[in-house]
Design a protein around this motif. Sequence first.
Motif, PDB file in Angstrom:
ATOM      1  N   TYR A 261       0.814  -1.222   0.000  1.00 15.26           N
ATOM      2  CA  TYR A 261       0.000   0.000   0.000  1.00 15.26           C
ATOM      3  C   TYR A 261       0.848   1.273   0.000  1.00 15.26           C
ATOM      4  CZ  TYR A 261      -3.840  -3.176   0.870  1.00 15.26           C
ATOM      5  OH  TYR A 261      -4.752  -4.198   0.754  1.00 15.26           O
ATOM      6  N   ARG A 262       2.154   1.102  -0.077  1.00 15.39           N
ATOM      7  CA  ARG A 262       3.076   2.250  -0.081  1.00 15.39           C
ATOM      8  C   ARG A 262       2.677   3.252   1.018  1.00 15.39           C
ATOM      9  NH1 ARG A 262       2.034   0.893  -5.227  1.00 15.39           N
ATOM     10  NH2 ARG A 262       0.456   2.492  -5.568  1.00 15.39           N
ATOM     11  N   THR A 263       2.520   2.707   2.214  1.00 12.76           N
ATOM     12  CA  THR A 263       2.070   3.523   3.344  1.00 12.76           C
ATOM     13  C   THR A 263       3.224   4.339   3.914  1.00 12.76           C
ATOM     14  OG1 THR A 263       0.490   1.772   3.854  1.00 12.76           O
ATOM     15  CG2 THR A 263       0.857   3.427   5.557  1.00 12.76           C
ATOM     16  N   ALA A 273      -5.852   1.955   2.665  1.00 15.49           N
ATOM     17  CA  ALA A 273      -6.220   1.735   1.264  1.00 15.49           C
ATOM     18  C   ALA A 273      -5.557   2.835   0.453  1.00 15.49           C
ATOM     19  CB  ALA A 273      -7.727   1.796   1.097  1.00 15.49           C
ATOM     20  N   VAL A 274      -5.345   2.569  -0.828  1.00 11.88           N
ATOM     21  CA  VAL A 274      -4.811   3.604  -1.726  1.00 11.88           C
ATOM     22  C   VAL A 274      -5.993   4.168  -2.504  1.00 11.88           C
ATOM     23  CG1 VAL A 274      -3.210   4.151  -3.589  1.00 11.88           C
ATOM     24  CG2 VAL A 274      -2.606   2.382  -1.923  1.00 11.88           C
ATOM     25  N   PRO A 275      -6.426   5.409  -2.195  1.00 10.01           N
ATOM     26  CA  PRO A 275      -7.578   5.994  -2.901  1.00 10.01           C
ATOM     27  C   PRO A 275      -7.284   6.145  -4.397  1.00 10.01           C
ATOM     28  CG  PRO A 275      -7.015   7.264  -0.926  1.00 10.01           C
ATOM     29  CD  PRO A 275      -5.883   6.313  -1.170  1.00 10.01           C
ATOM     30  N   LYS A 279      -1.226   7.724  -4.665  1.00 14.71           N
ATOM     31  CA  LYS A 279      -0.133   6.748  -4.657  1.00 14.71           C
ATOM     32  C   LYS A 279       0.186   6.183  -3.285  1.00 14.71           C
ATOM     33  CE  LYS A 279       2.119   8.770  -8.715  1.00 14.71           C
ATOM     34  NZ  LYS A 279       3.342   9.433  -9.248  1.00 14.71           N
ATOM     35  N   GLU A 280      -0.329   6.819  -2.249  1.00 15.72           N
ATOM     36  CA  GLU A 280       0.029   6.395  -0.891  1.00 15.72           C
ATOM     37  C   GLU A 280      -1.168   5.834  -0.137  1.00 15.72           C
ATOM     38  OE1 GLU A 280       3.672   9.468   0.235  1.00 15.72           O
ATOM     39  OE2 GLU A 280       1.649   9.886   0.964  1.00 15.72           O
ATOM     40  N   GLY A 281      -0.860   4.893   0.757  1.00 16.30           N
ATOM     41  CA  GLY A 281      -1.900   4.309   1.598  1.00 16.30           C
ATOM     42  C   GLY A 281      -2.397   5.292   2.645  1.00 16.30           C
TER      43      GLY A 281
END
Length: 362
Positions: A261-263, A273-275, A279-281
């Motif tokens: 999720y590239r959090t 979640a990634v909207p 690009k980020e969680g």
Amino acid sequence: MNVQKAIDRKKLDEKTPLMPWFVQQFIDYKLPDLSPSTLLEYVRDYEQFFGWLRAEGLTKAEANGEVTLTDLETLRMEDVVGYRLHLTTRTEGTNSKITVSRKMSSLRSLFHYLSQIAEDENFYPLLKRNIMAKVEIKRIHKPKDTAAKLKGKILEEDELLEFIGYIAEGYGHDIEGNKQALYAYEQNKERDACIASLILNSGLRVSEVVNLNADDLDLNNKLVYVYRKGNNDETFKTPVYFREQSKDDLAHYLTLRYTRYRTPKREKALFVAVPNGQKEGKRMTKRAIQAMIIKYAKRFGKPYLTVHKLRHSFATDYYLQNDIYKTKEQLGHASTETTEVYAHLTDKTMSEAIERRVSGGS
């Protein structure tokens, strides 16, 4: 302050100044005891009531904030009956009996405060005549009735494990012809199964799940620390246990939380979640979790299943092995009256549950 409370407090701060001065005083009086979410519901109920008074010509006020104490003092019983009729029969968005009961209770609370607690400079009650004291508000949802409505609409026995397994694997087989849906599913199946597993193994409310931060999780001791409903101490999080199965599901999800999720490190939320278009969680919303459970439930063959019914499913299963007091504590209920639902659902009588408690078998 948890995420939802912060949002509701902001909305409350925006709406309250538009209310009459005596409503603002009432909200200030209640602020130490009630959550911003509850008070926001109160203010919305008063907005609706004052709007109706204006529409019916029962006040000369041109805005809600201009409604006077005299307007409330001179209301007749027929006006109160008229408002109840308005709530139950208006063509758009007719209210359920429970909603009407809650809205009338909101008004009773305000009128009680103005007539019994608040005083003017001469120590007289602000409201000299309380029409709402004449209104009887019947209890709508009895535990037995609630249990009857839930019968057949929750997961029972082996279905709890089957539903988690379906989210983890089975759903993918059912949608393999839909590439777009399958891609989204493959991205999120571990997270989604983990959320369902946590609720079905702890009984957390969806709001408590949404507000969880990664550092609220104690995997070794199978604990999460949550802001419980009704507890207004913003510094205290209640420890809630979850079962062993959830420990494995959470550990698996945690390995993906950052990479998939590239959090970013600044994001504290446990479930992300990634909207679309980003690009980020980010922290999952309550609505997203609710929609996610409904999506899986329909394919699973349980179209009535909702995220709150997962909590009911856990509670019913948990109550079969424990007494009513332990179940109350696990669910964070304010009283055993609410927990009675599960006594009716499991066909275990209240007397059996209390006998076990008295004899020390807990």
